[in-house]
Structures are given as C-alpha cells and as structure tokens.
Design a protein around this motif. Structure first.
Motif, PDB file in Angstrom:
ATOM      1  N   VAL A   1      98.211  -4.982 -15.179  1.00  0.00           N
ATOM      2  CA  VAL A   1      97.673  -5.282 -16.505  1.00  0.00           C
ATOM      3  C   VAL A   1      96.742  -6.489 -16.414  1.00  0.00           C
ATOM      4  O   VAL A   1      97.056  -7.501 -15.793  1.00  0.00           O
ATOM      5  N   GLY A   2      95.554  -6.342 -17.016  1.00  0.00           N
ATOM      6  CA  GLY A   2      94.625  -7.454 -17.188  1.00  0.00           C
ATOM      7  C   GLY A   2      94.728  -7.964 -18.612  1.00  0.00           C
ATOM      8  O   GLY A   2      94.818  -7.165 -19.553  1.00  0.00           O
ATOM      9  N   ILE A   3      94.735  -9.273 -18.775  1.00  0.00           N
ATOM     10  CA  ILE A   3      94.978  -9.872 -20.089  1.00  0.00           C
ATOM     11  C   ILE A   3      93.798 -10.755 -20.489  1.00  0.00           C
ATOM     12  O   ILE A   3      93.333 -11.580 -19.705  1.00  0.00           O
ATOM     13  N   CYS A   4      93.332 -10.588 -21.723  1.00  0.00           N
ATOM     14  CA  CYS A   4      92.199 -11.301 -22.310  1.00  0.00           C
ATOM     15  C   CYS A   4      90.961 -11.049 -21.445  1.00  0.00           C
ATOM     16  O   CYS A   4      90.540  -9.916 -21.293  1.00  0.00           O
ATOM     17  N   VAL A   5      90.358 -12.055 -20.836  1.00  0.00           N
ATOM     18  CA  VAL A   5      89.209 -11.817 -19.968  1.00  0.00           C
ATOM     19  C   VAL A   5      89.621 -10.929 -18.782  1.00  0.00           C
ATOM     20  O   VAL A   5      88.808 -10.164 -18.261  1.00  0.00           O
ATOM     21  N   GLY A   6      90.887 -11.007 -18.381  1.00  0.00           N
ATOM     22  CA  GLY A   6      91.386 -10.113 -17.341  1.00  0.00           C
ATOM     23  C   GLY A   6      91.263  -8.659 -17.731  1.00  0.00           C
ATOM     24  O   GLY A   6      91.027  -7.787 -16.888  1.00  0.00           O
TER      25      GLY A   6
ATOM     26  N   ASP B   1      86.757  -1.708 -36.122  1.00  0.00           N
ATOM     27  CA  ASP B   1      87.906  -1.362 -35.285  1.00  0.00           C
ATOM     28  C   ASP B   1      87.485  -1.530 -33.830  1.00  0.00           C
ATOM     29  O   ASP B   1      86.426  -1.025 -33.429  1.00  0.00           O
ATOM     30  N   PHE B   2      88.278  -2.235 -33.046  1.00  0.00           N
ATOM     31  CA  PHE B   2      87.941  -2.405 -31.634  1.00  0.00           C
ATOM     32  C   PHE B   2      89.143  -2.071 -30.760  1.00  0.00           C
ATOM     33  O   PHE B   2      90.286  -2.034 -31.213  1.00  0.00           O
ATOM     34  N   ASP B   3      88.859  -1.814 -29.495  1.00  0.00           N
ATOM     35  CA  ASP B   3      89.889  -1.417 -28.530  1.00  0.00           C
ATOM     36  C   ASP B   3      90.662  -2.668 -28.095  1.00  0.00           C
ATOM     37  O   ASP B   3      90.138  -3.507 -27.365  1.00  0.00           O
TER      38      ASP B   3
ATOM     39  N   GLY C   1      83.858   1.474 -19.220  1.00  0.00           N
ATOM     40  CA  GLY C   1      83.538   0.914 -20.519  1.00  0.00           C
ATOM     41  C   GLY C   1      82.725  -0.352 -20.352  1.00  0.00           C
ATOM     42  O   GLY C   1      82.462  -0.793 -19.236  1.00  0.00           O
ATOM     43  N   ASN C   2      82.306  -0.918 -21.468  1.00  0.00           N
ATOM     44  CA  ASN C   2      81.527  -2.152 -21.457  1.00  0.00           C
ATOM     45  C   ASN C   2      82.098  -3.136 -22.461  1.00  0.00           C
ATOM     46  O   ASN C   2      82.716  -2.746 -23.462  1.00  0.00           O
ATOM     47  N   VAL C   3      81.905  -4.417 -22.175  1.00  0.00           N
ATOM     48  CA  VAL C   3      82.369  -5.481 -23.059  1.00  0.00           C
ATOM     49  C   VAL C   3      81.216  -5.897 -23.953  1.00  0.00           C
ATOM     50  O   VAL C   3      80.132  -6.236 -23.464  1.00  0.00           O
ATOM     51  N   ARG C   4      81.454  -5.852 -25.259  1.00  0.00           N
ATOM     52  CA  ARG C   4      80.395  -6.108 -26.236  1.00  0.00           C
ATOM     53  C   ARG C   4      80.737  -7.319 -27.099  1.00  0.00           C
ATOM     54  O   ARG C   4      81.896  -7.710 -27.227  1.00  0.00           O
ATOM     55  N   SER C   5      79.694  -7.889 -27.686  1.00  0.00           N
ATOM     56  CA  SER C   5      79.849  -9.083 -28.519  1.00  0.00           C
ATOM     57  C   SER C   5      80.049  -8.696 -29.976  1.00  0.00           C
ATOM     58  O   SER C   5      79.328  -7.841 -30.512  1.00  0.00           O
TER      59      SER C   5
ATOM     60  N   TYR D   1      84.227 -11.427 -27.577  1.00  0.00           N
ATOM     61  CA  TYR D   1      83.780 -10.173 -26.980  1.00  0.00           C
ATOM     62  C   TYR D   1      84.958  -9.198 -26.937  1.00  0.00           C
ATOM     63  O   TYR D   1      86.112  -9.614 -26.852  1.00  0.00           O
ATOM     64  N   TYR D   2      84.635  -7.915 -26.988  1.00  0.00           N
ATOM     65  CA  TYR D   2      85.699  -6.909 -27.012  1.00  0.00           C
ATOM     66  C   TYR D   2      85.358  -5.769 -26.052  1.00  0.00           C
ATOM     67  O   TYR D   2      84.196  -5.466 -25.787  1.00  0.00           O
ATOM     68  N   PHE D   3      86.392  -5.145 -25.528  1.00  0.00           N
ATOM     69  CA  PHE D   3      86.270  -3.999 -24.614  1.00  0.00           C
ATOM     70  C   PHE D   3      85.935  -2.753 -25.430  1.00  0.00           C
ATOM     71  O   PHE D   3      86.615  -2.438 -26.406  1.00  0.00           O
ATOM     72  N   ASP D   4      84.896  -2.047 -25.038  1.00  0.00           N
ATOM     73  CA  ASP D   4      84.511  -0.786 -25.674  1.00  0.00           C
ATOM     74  C   ASP D   4      84.666   0.313 -24.624  1.00  0.00           C
ATOM     75  O   ASP D   4      83.793   0.519 -23.780  1.00  0.00           O
ATOM     76  N   ALA D   5      85.805   0.993 -24.652  1.00  0.00           N
ATOM     77  CA  ALA D   5      86.110   2.005 -23.637  1.00  0.00           C
ATOM     78  C   ALA D   5      85.170   3.204 -23.765  1.00  0.00           C
ATOM     79  O   ALA D   5      84.889   3.681 -24.872  1.00  0.00           O
ATOM     80  N   LYS D   6      84.680   3.697 -22.629  1.00  0.00           N
ATOM     81  CA  LYS D   6      83.806   4.861 -22.626  1.00  0.00           C
ATOM     82  C   LYS D   6      84.560   6.093 -23.082  1.00  0.00           C
ATOM     83  O   LYS D   6      84.049   6.908 -23.859  1.00  0.00           O
ATOM     84  N   ASN D   7      85.784   6.249 -22.595  1.00  0.00           N
ATOM     85  CA  ASN D   7      86.631   7.386 -22.960  1.00  0.00           C
ATOM     86  C   ASN D   7      87.715   6.882 -23.908  1.00  0.00           C
ATOM     87  O   ASN D   7      88.603   6.137 -23.498  1.00  0.00           O
TER      88      ASN D   7
END
Length: 205
Positions: free
Chosen positions: A77-82, A171-173, A103-107, A152-158
């Motif tokens: 498991v990666g946590i926060c920036v992890g 809503d964010f992942d 996925g990509n991390v977006r602002s 910033y938030y993770f935006d999963a491709k799938n």
C-alpha cells in the motif's frame, strides 16, 4: 512482518506506533537486507511528487521492491504521496511515477470548481468505499471519516481500480486497488479508529 519503506520521505514512526498499539509486528526498512522476511509493504510519502520519486529512486530499494510487489505479489500500500507515486505521473512534477496502477495525478486547482476550493484539501472528509473493497471489508460503517492533506489527487485510468471515493468540489479517487497493490490518499495514521481499522484490514490480507 510488515515493512515500512524508509526512503527519507514520510512519517514512519507514526505508523510504527499505531501498529505497536494494535499488536501488529512492523519495522522500518531502509536497506536491502531489511526487506528479508517481508509479509506486507507500506510506502508512505509527503510533500512534492518529484522529490518523493527522486528519493525513492535513489534509495537503492526500487528493484527489490518491484520484485516483491510485481513478481512475488506481496501486499503493498502507498499512502498519500506514496499512493500518487503508483501512477504514471503527476501534474505536480515531471518525473515518471511507478506506473503500477495506471492513472495520472491531477491538481484540484485545475478543476472547474477551483475558485470555491481552499487549498490544500485539509481536514476530515467522508470516504465512500465500494462494496467489494478489501481494505474496507471489516469494521466500517457506511461513511467512515478520514483525515486528508493534499492538493493533488489520483485519477485512475480504469475506474474498476477505484475502491473508494471522496468529494472535494469533485468526486475523486481516494483509494485504489489492483490485485495486491493498493493506494490510500488520506492519512490513516491520523484518522483515529477508522485509520487503525483500515491498516488492520491491510495487515490481514
């Protein structure tokens, strides 16, 4: 034995204290030999994406971790920036991420509702887990509360890889899971009994 990856970024001691309080064996891992007898892996992280990636790449641990996670399928498991490091890359920097969960991390600053959002997203927020989320399998009510601190938030491709969402203007992942690999945007080590239960569930995978 749970191993917390100590690459110079993240509050390792807070996690060690939480696990000790719950009777779960955990140690920090900063050298290759520390990764022997590993049952679970945690990659914490705070601060800037590129700084965290550079520290991790310079740690000498990446190849061994990729073997454990991608080939041996050790729960990770990666946590926060992890969590953000699991992506292909981030709008916050230019270095590539690990790419373990596409996925990509977006602002948040680039969202349509940015004018209404104080930055960073800081404080308690409800998290909505999916019914099949293994990290929320035991010990949770319908809307658990977690502590967040991020811009910033993770935006999963799938979106099938998303196991929980939260809302901050959009809503964010908030939690992603792909096989043995998981990512958590909030800070479970600061989230009282909800965070403790989440880490207990991970330890039991």
């Amino acid at each position: 034995m749970i191993k917390l990856i100590d690459y110079g970024v993240g509050n390792i001691q807070a996690f060690l204290t939480l696990f000790k309080r719950n009777g779960i064996l955990a140690e920090r891992a900063s050298k290759l030999e520390d990764l022997n007898d590993t049952s679970h892996l945690i990659l914490p992280g705070v601060g800037h994406f590129d700084h965290a990636m550079q520290c991790f790449n310079n740690s000498g641990l990446r190849n061994r971790l990729e073997h454990l996670v991608l080939e041996k399928k050790v729960p990770f498991v990666g946590i926060c920036v992890g969590m953000q490091m699991l992506s292909n890359g981030s709008e916050e920097g230019s270095l590539p991420g690990l790419g373990w969960i596409p996925g990509n991390v977006r602002s948040f600053a680039n969202t349509p509702v940015k004018a209404k959002l104080p930055m960073p997203h800081m404080g308690w927020n409800s998290v909505c887990p999916k019914e099949d989320s293994v990290l929320f399998k035991y010990g949770f009510e319908s809307e658990p509360q977690f502590y967040f601190l991020h811009s910033y938030y993770f935006d999963a491709k799938n979106k099938d890889d998303v196991s929980a969402t939260a809302h901050y203007g959009i809503d964010f992942d908030a939690v992603v899971s792909k096989g043995n690999i998981h990512g958590i945007q909030c800070h479970p080590e600061k989230s009282h009994h909800w965070g403790s239960q989440l880490l207990k569930n991970f330890a039991e995978l």
